[in-house]
Design a protein around this motif. Structure first.
Motif, PDB file in Angstrom:
ATOM      1  N   TYR A 301      10.265  18.290   8.039  1.00 42.30           N
ATOM      2  CA  TYR A 301       9.428  17.623   9.017  1.00 42.30           C
ATOM      3  C   TYR A 301       9.192  16.152   8.654  1.00 42.30           C
ATOM      4  CZ  TYR A 301       5.109  16.791  11.633  1.00 42.30           C
ATOM      5  OH  TYR A 301       4.148  16.302  12.455  1.00 42.30           O
ATOM      6  N   PRO A 302       9.563  15.210   9.536  1.00 38.85           N
ATOM      7  CA  PRO A 302       9.417  13.801   9.181  1.00 38.85           C
ATOM      8  C   PRO A 302       7.969  13.351   9.094  1.00 38.85           C
ATOM      9  CG  PRO A 302      10.154  14.044  11.444  1.00 38.85           C
ATOM     10  CD  PRO A 302      10.159  15.402  10.859  1.00 38.85           C
ATOM     11  N   GLY A 303       7.031  14.146   9.622  1.00 40.05           N
ATOM     12  CA  GLY A 303       5.625  13.765   9.567  1.00 40.05           C
ATOM     13  C   GLY A 303       5.079  13.699   8.163  1.00 40.05           C
ATOM     14  N   LEU A 306       6.153   9.773   7.686  1.00 43.78           N
ATOM     15  CA  LEU A 306       5.775   8.763   8.670  1.00 43.78           C
ATOM     16  C   LEU A 306       4.840   9.406   9.676  1.00 43.78           C
ATOM     17  CD1 LEU A 306       6.751   5.870   9.188  1.00 43.78           C
ATOM     18  CD2 LEU A 306       8.313   6.789  10.848  1.00 43.78           C
ATOM     19  N   LYS A 307       3.845   8.678  10.127  1.00 43.23           N
ATOM     20  CA  LYS A 307       2.902   9.255  11.089  1.00 43.23           C
ATOM     21  C   LYS A 307       3.446   9.122  12.499  1.00 43.23           C
ATOM     22  CE  LYS A 307      -0.857   7.125   9.756  1.00 43.23           C
ATOM     23  NZ  LYS A 307      -2.028   6.765   9.012  1.00 43.23           N
ATOM     24  N   PHE A 308       3.355  10.186  13.284  1.00 41.04           N
ATOM     25  CA  PHE A 308       3.935  10.192  14.621  1.00 41.04           C
ATOM     26  C   PHE A 308       3.250   9.217  15.563  1.00 41.04           C
ATOM     27  CE2 PHE A 308       6.139  11.904  18.155  1.00 41.04           C
ATOM     28  CZ  PHE A 308       5.255  11.927  19.211  1.00 41.04           C
ATOM     29  N   GLN A 309       1.922   9.060  15.395  1.00 43.87           N
ATOM     30  CA  GLN A 309       1.201   8.361  16.466  1.00 43.87           C
ATOM     31  C   GLN A 309       1.490   6.874  16.497  1.00 43.87           C
ATOM     32  OE1 GLN A 309      -0.671  10.264  14.234  1.00 43.87           O
ATOM     33  NE2 GLN A 309      -2.425   9.080  13.533  1.00 43.87           N
ATOM     34  N   GLU A 310       2.142   6.336  15.468  1.00 47.29           N
ATOM     35  CA  GLU A 310       2.360   4.901  15.491  1.00 47.29           C
ATOM     36  C   GLU A 310       3.551   4.580  16.367  1.00 47.29           C
ATOM     37  OE1 GLU A 310       1.779   2.976  11.817  1.00 47.29           O
ATOM     38  OE2 GLU A 310       1.042   4.789  10.876  1.00 47.29           O
ATOM     39  N   LYS A 311       3.458   3.479  17.072  1.00 47.98           N
ATOM     40  CA  LYS A 311       4.429   3.199  18.112  1.00 47.98           C
ATOM     41  C   LYS A 311       5.807   2.884  17.543  1.00 47.98           C
ATOM     42  CE  LYS A 311       5.287   0.248  21.960  1.00 47.98           C
ATOM     43  NZ  LYS A 311       5.951  -0.944  21.578  1.00 47.98           N
ATOM     44  N   VAL A 313       7.501   4.286  15.531  1.00 54.27           N
ATOM     45  CA  VAL A 313       8.248   5.468  15.109  1.00 54.27           C
ATOM     46  C   VAL A 313       9.571   5.603  15.863  1.00 54.27           C
ATOM     47  CG1 VAL A 313       7.658   7.463  16.566  1.00 54.27           C
ATOM     48  CG2 VAL A 313       7.441   7.615  14.114  1.00 54.27           C
ATOM     49  N   GLU A 314       9.632   4.989  17.071  1.00 53.53           N
ATOM     50  CA  GLU A 314      10.877   5.133  17.822  1.00 53.53           C
ATOM     51  C   GLU A 314      11.990   4.288  17.223  1.00 53.53           C
ATOM     52  OE1 GLU A 314       8.648   3.724  21.183  1.00 53.53           O
ATOM     53  OE2 GLU A 314      10.223   2.273  21.606  1.00 53.53           O
ATOM     54  N   VAL A 316      12.450   3.895  13.903  1.00 45.20           N
ATOM     55  CA  VAL A 316      12.735   4.270  12.521  1.00 45.20           C
ATOM     56  C   VAL A 316      13.306   5.674  12.492  1.00 45.20           C
ATOM     57  CG1 VAL A 316      11.722   4.655  10.268  1.00 45.20           C
ATOM     58  CG2 VAL A 316      10.824   2.865  11.717  1.00 45.20           C
ATOM     59  N   ASN A 317      14.371   5.880  11.774  1.00 46.84           N
ATOM     60  CA  ASN A 317      14.994   7.180  11.614  1.00 46.84           C
ATOM     61  C   ASN A 317      14.553   7.760  10.276  1.00 46.84           C
ATOM     62  OD1 ASN A 317      16.607   9.301  12.161  1.00 46.84           O
ATOM     63  ND2 ASN A 317      18.414   8.072  12.569  1.00 46.84           N
ATOM     64  N   VAL A 318      13.914   8.907  10.314  1.00 43.93           N
ATOM     65  CA  VAL A 318      13.369   9.466   9.076  1.00 43.93           C
ATOM     66  C   VAL A 318      14.217  10.641   8.615  1.00 43.93           C
ATOM     67  CG1 VAL A 318      11.355  10.555   8.036  1.00 43.93           C
ATOM     68  CG2 VAL A 318      11.055   8.868   9.821  1.00 43.93           C
ATOM     69  N   GLN A 319      14.662  10.625   7.361  1.00 48.48           N
ATOM     70  CA  GLN A 319      15.393  11.756   6.809  1.00 48.48           C
ATOM     71  C   GLN A 319      14.540  12.333   5.691  1.00 48.48           C
ATOM     72  OE1 GLN A 319      19.506  12.002   7.314  1.00 48.48           O
ATOM     73  NE2 GLN A 319      18.244  11.902   9.132  1.00 48.48           N
TER      74      GLN A 319
END
Lengths: 361, 566
Positions: A301-303, A306-311, A313-314, A316-319
């Motif tokens: 889970y990328p959460g 990185l926090k989902f609610q920040e704008k 997030v679109e 940034v690709n999280v692995q």
């Protein structure tokens, strides 16, 4: 999947199928996690199938278990202990059938060794058993007993492994470990009870930071503990005597599937020529081979990072990979509940537990 | 599996009946859910002309499967699916899917319903709900632990019978990609009890009004703009009673929630359950559809990720950089793959393609040299060599010719064909069969067919315009996959009359409330100019001082400047 056909049902009644489906769902939904739990649940379900299913011959039992096992293993591909348990049960079935066959007419308990060795091929003395043989009550009972023994082994794995700790941990040792592992915790606390003065460095293991939990547990057991960040592992390796970690799975070539971050520690230990010891139960031993970081990996889970609610997030690709593959060259010793082995010897242990026909479920 | 406790909350449905008649019937309350399978909106036309929205694929799996999976893993045992349009397709899909074995699914056809309120009123007449239930949209994707929300709701109900609803709200900054294009909710709630005071989602107003009495009763109030309504509500039966009484309540958010919160006489309360770490979102329009697809691919909905094959019988495996391929799919080495790609079974991809964040269904044939960026391609499509598809949705069975290009933000309905070398421009919506109900639309229809032929070069393709639905020209442009602008608040000019009254009354701090920063220096210059002209006129015309002062006063009122300014 529809379960309409008689063929599909394989002599298993609806209540059994509903149990199979509910376990499959629980595994898929990740409600059951953890190597030991998954293995125990799978073994218990297979024991239920062996005791309650209607089978005409040993072949039927084997085919049914294989089919069920394939579905369960596919439900959680990165949890290798599920497949291991299925293969163990298949091996037990074959072993038990061969023993029963040998025992026909005699009352002695015969020990049958089904492993294929060169000697046996040369002498043509390979023991076979009849696949079409009937499944009688004593055969079922034997298999059920063996499965129960396996379950008990898994549940008591910590007690079996910790006896080896006095051979491996000596006074004035500096040990490095990574994150929280119950096996390592028991291993170290057993040595702590022997009143040997040794020191432990715990790497905190981001992003779960369960190294913190490990450090508090060790401190409670009066072991001198220091908590370090993951990035400090290389720097501290100069003063460390040995590295002891737990693992998620052991592969057939002696490589390890361990938690994320373990490969860095292993590479650092290899560079400093520090022994890298892995403690794990035998149920984690898997007859499959893997050579890259992705084959048995689970991206989580990328959460956690990185926090989902920040704008942004679109953009940034999280692995967030869950596991690392450690090649066997970087592992010095593998301590299991049956003693210590070098990684190059693992393939021989496989023969005792699994049959070659089952490697591909 | 969460089983609801009896606890005296309405009638229970007896699940087990003991054999002998003399024994007591064991009563167990089964957790029920109501799933709204029709959103009564038209933003996805023409994809939803012949197919219901809840069966549209999101990452190659029908949307309703995600919602059913969420309900099943939360322990719901009985689901009432309310449909209006295309009910037969929903019925046959639910019959085939595996969720029918985990829960009892009843499909309810709500005839003559034009809104969510109507559908719920229809359900209320059937009297099938026994106690507190979960109300959810059929296009909600979520991975939250339902048990937490249910426990909270039951605790609140026990404390006070007036707590009739718990809404689940998710933290997401304004202009977050997952929020709907028209989502500008302002949420006001009591910080200590999380009781909702105001939920304002009006598109045309830049003010939210809060009654002062509310602030008196709730000393600690929080105003938030970063909460998104996930359309997961846990409701008591009182909600249905309220809906039946107020038969003009149509929309859940605008009418029901607002109605309950504004009504001080009855005093019903709604509570908010705010989630940050877990995921829940509703597909409201193409923008959120695109964003939620990306969320699923980027694993924000863990464990509902494609390669667990949890929501449907798929066979995905995941590779680094979020590339998901079903069994047997091969992507040639010469293709450029970036990240976030999903490819379904049986798809053949030609050499030298560029795949960038696209979702490709099953049995699609992609020719060599194609460029696919940020698009959704459903099953059975054929894309010719060297074609270009950007930010669009291609329905089932679409054929794109050689070197054609489908521009950004297009929606192509099922079966549309585009000839080679054509360019479908931005915001186009094409479909193949469109039956006009009314006669006065026939010449509009003919024009649209002609335009369709111009664009695609194929007879029988019709351009689906907002005029066919009596909507504004830019209504469909805002509801596109990747809207270019950020959410714009209505300009203060539109509300100028209201403003002026307030200013005249206060006479001060008018500037602070304006915020029309760019206009101000210009306004000032104009004001000064007019003031100077007035003085000049006065001096030239030898007017009395009082009349000049009066004139200057009117100029001041026109430009509402500060008194100190002059």
């Amino acid at each position: 999947a529809q379960m309409g056909d008689k063929d599909e049902k394989m002599g298993l009644s609806s209540p059994i199928w509903s149990k199979i489906e509910s376990l499959e769902l629980a595994l898929k939904r990740r409600k059951i996690v953890g190597s030991a739990e998954c293995a125990v649940e799978t073994l218990q379900l297979l024991r239920h199938i062996v005791s309650k299913g209607k089978f005409n011959s040993v072949d039927d039992v084997i085919q049914a278990i294989k089919k069920v096992g394939k579905r369960l293993a596919a439900a959680n591909r990165t949890q290798l202990t599920i497949g291991n348990s299925v293969r163990r049960v298949l091996h037990m079935i074959r072993q038990a059938s061969a023993e029963i066959e040998q025992q026909k007419g005699t009352n002695d308990v015969v020990d049958v060794d089904l492993t294929r060795t060169l000697v046996k091929v040369m002498e043509n003395s390979q023991e076979e058993f009849d696949l079409k043989m009937e499944v009688k009550k004593d055969l079922r009972q034997m298999i059920i007993d063996e499965i129960s023994e396996s379950v008990e082994d898994i549940q008591r794995v910590y007690a079996h492994i910790k006896v080896y700790s006095e051979n491996h941990i000596h006074a004035k040792d500096v040990i490095l470990t990574l994150g929280y592992s119950t096996t390592v915790l028991h291993f170290l606390s057993e040595a702590g009870k022997l009143e040997r003065e040794f020191e432990v460095f715990v790497a905190e293991s981001a992003p779960s930071y369960d190294g913190h939990k490990m450090a508090t547990e060790l401190a409670k057991r009066k072991i001198e503990t220091t908590l370090i960040t993951d990035s400090a592992a290389f720097a501290m390796m100069g003063v460390v005597n040995k590295v002891i970690i737990g693992t998620h799975a052991v592969l057939a070539n002696g490589g390890l599937i361990a938690r994320s971050g373990a490969h860095t520690v292993a590479a650092a230990a290899h560079h400093h020529k520090v022994p890298f010891i892995c403690v794990s139960g035998m149920y984690k031993l898997c007859p499959l081979f893997g050579f890259d970081q992705d084959t048995f990996n689970d991206f989580k889970y990328p959460g956690e990072i990185l926090k989902f609610q920040e704008k942004f997030v679109e953009k940034v690709n999280v692995q967030n990979p869950g596991h690392d593959y450690i090649p066997p060259q970087q592992v010095s010793l593998l301590i299991t509940n049956e003693g210590g082995n070098s990684p190059s010897y693992i393939y021989r242990l496989l023969a005792e537990y699994y049959d070659v026909e089952d490697y591909d479920l | 599996m969460a089983k609801k406790k009896g606890g005296g909350k309405g009638k229970g449905s007896s699940k087990k009946k003991s054999g002998a008649s003399g024994e007591e019937l064991k009563q167990e309350n089964v957790l029920q859910a109501v799933l709204l399978a029709d959103s009564f909106k038209t933003c996805f036309r023409p994809l939803t002309l012949k197919k219901p929205k809840v069966l549209m694929p999101l990452v190659n799996v029908p949307m309703i499967n995600y919602t059913l999976e969420f309900l099943a893993s939360g322990g719901v045992k009985e689901v009432f699916v309310l449909c209006c349009a295309h009910v037969e397709q929903v019925r046959s899909h639910l019959k085939d899917c595996s969720y029918g074995r985990m829960m009892k699914i009843h499909v309810v056809y709500c005839e003559n319903s034009y809104s969510e309120g109507d559908a719920l009123r229809h359900l209320e007449q059937m009297q099938v709900l026994k106690s507190d239930f979960v109300l959810i949209g059929g296009d909600v994707i979520s991975n939250i632990e339902m048990k937490e929300v249910l426990d909270r709701h039951h605790a609140l109900r026990k404390r006070d019978k007036l707590n009739i609803m718990t809404m689940v709200l998710k933290c997401a900054e304004p202009n977050h990609r997952t929020r709907g294009a028209a989502d500008r909710a302002v949420v006001v709630y009591d910080k200590d009890t999380e009781q909702l005071l105001v939920f304002d989602n009006k598109a045309d107003s830049w003010k939210t009004e809060v009654d002062v009495t509310l602030i008196n009763e709730h000393p600690c109030v929080e105003f938030r703009h970063d909460l998104m309504d996930t359309h997961i509500y846990v409701c008591a039966l009182d909600i249905l009673d309220l809906l039946t009484e107020n038969f003009d309540w149509q929309d859940l958010q605008r009418d029901l929630v607002k109605g309950v919160l504004d009504d001080f006489v009855l005093g019903n309360k709604i509570h908010a359950h705010i989630i940050t770490g877990e995921y829940a979102a509703r597909v409201q329009d193409p923008k959120s559809y695109h964003a939620i697809s990306r969320d699923v691919i980027q694993r924000w909905t863990y464990p509902m990720v494609p390669e667990y094959n949890l929501v449907a019988a798929t066979s995905y495996t995941v590779f680094r950089h979020n590339i998901y391929k079903e069994d047997g799919v091969q992507i040639p080495q010469s293709c450029t793959q970036t990240c976030d790609i999903v490819v379904g079974k049986g798809t053949e991809i030609g050499e030298g393609c560029i795949l960038d964040k696209c979702i490709i269904g099953r049995n699609v044939k992609i020719g060599k040299g194609c460029e696919l960026r940020r698009c959704h391609i459903y099953d059975d499509c054929q894309i010719g060599p060297d074609a270009r598809v950007v930010s669009s949705v291609l329905g089932k069975g679409v054929r794109i010719g050689t070197r054609a290009s489908v521009g950004p933000n297009c929606l192509l309905g099922p079966g549309v064909k585009v000839n080679g070398n054509r360019a479908v421009d931005e915001f186009a919506r094409l479909c193949v069969e469109f039956d006009a109900d009314e006669d006065d639309q026939t010449d509009l229809k003919d024009r649209m067919y002609k335009r369709g032929k111009e664009i695609t070069g194929i007879e029988g393709v019709c351009v689906y315009t907002p005029e066919l639905e009596d909507l504004d020209k830019d209504a469909y442009e805002t509801f596109c996959l990747e809207p270019s602008g950020e959410l714009v608040w209505p300009r203060k000019d539109e509300d100028e009359d209201e403003d002026e009254d307030d200013d005249i009354l206060d006479g001060k701090n008018a500037h602070d409330e304006k915020g029309k920063g760019v206009g101000d220096p210009e306004q000032k210059k104009q004001f000064e100019k007019e003031l100077i002209e007035t003085l000049h006129r006065g001096m030239k015309g030898n007017l009395s001082v009082e009349s000049v002062v009066l004139e200057a006063g009117t100029v001041k009122l026109t430009y509402h400047s500060l008194v100190e300014e002059y």
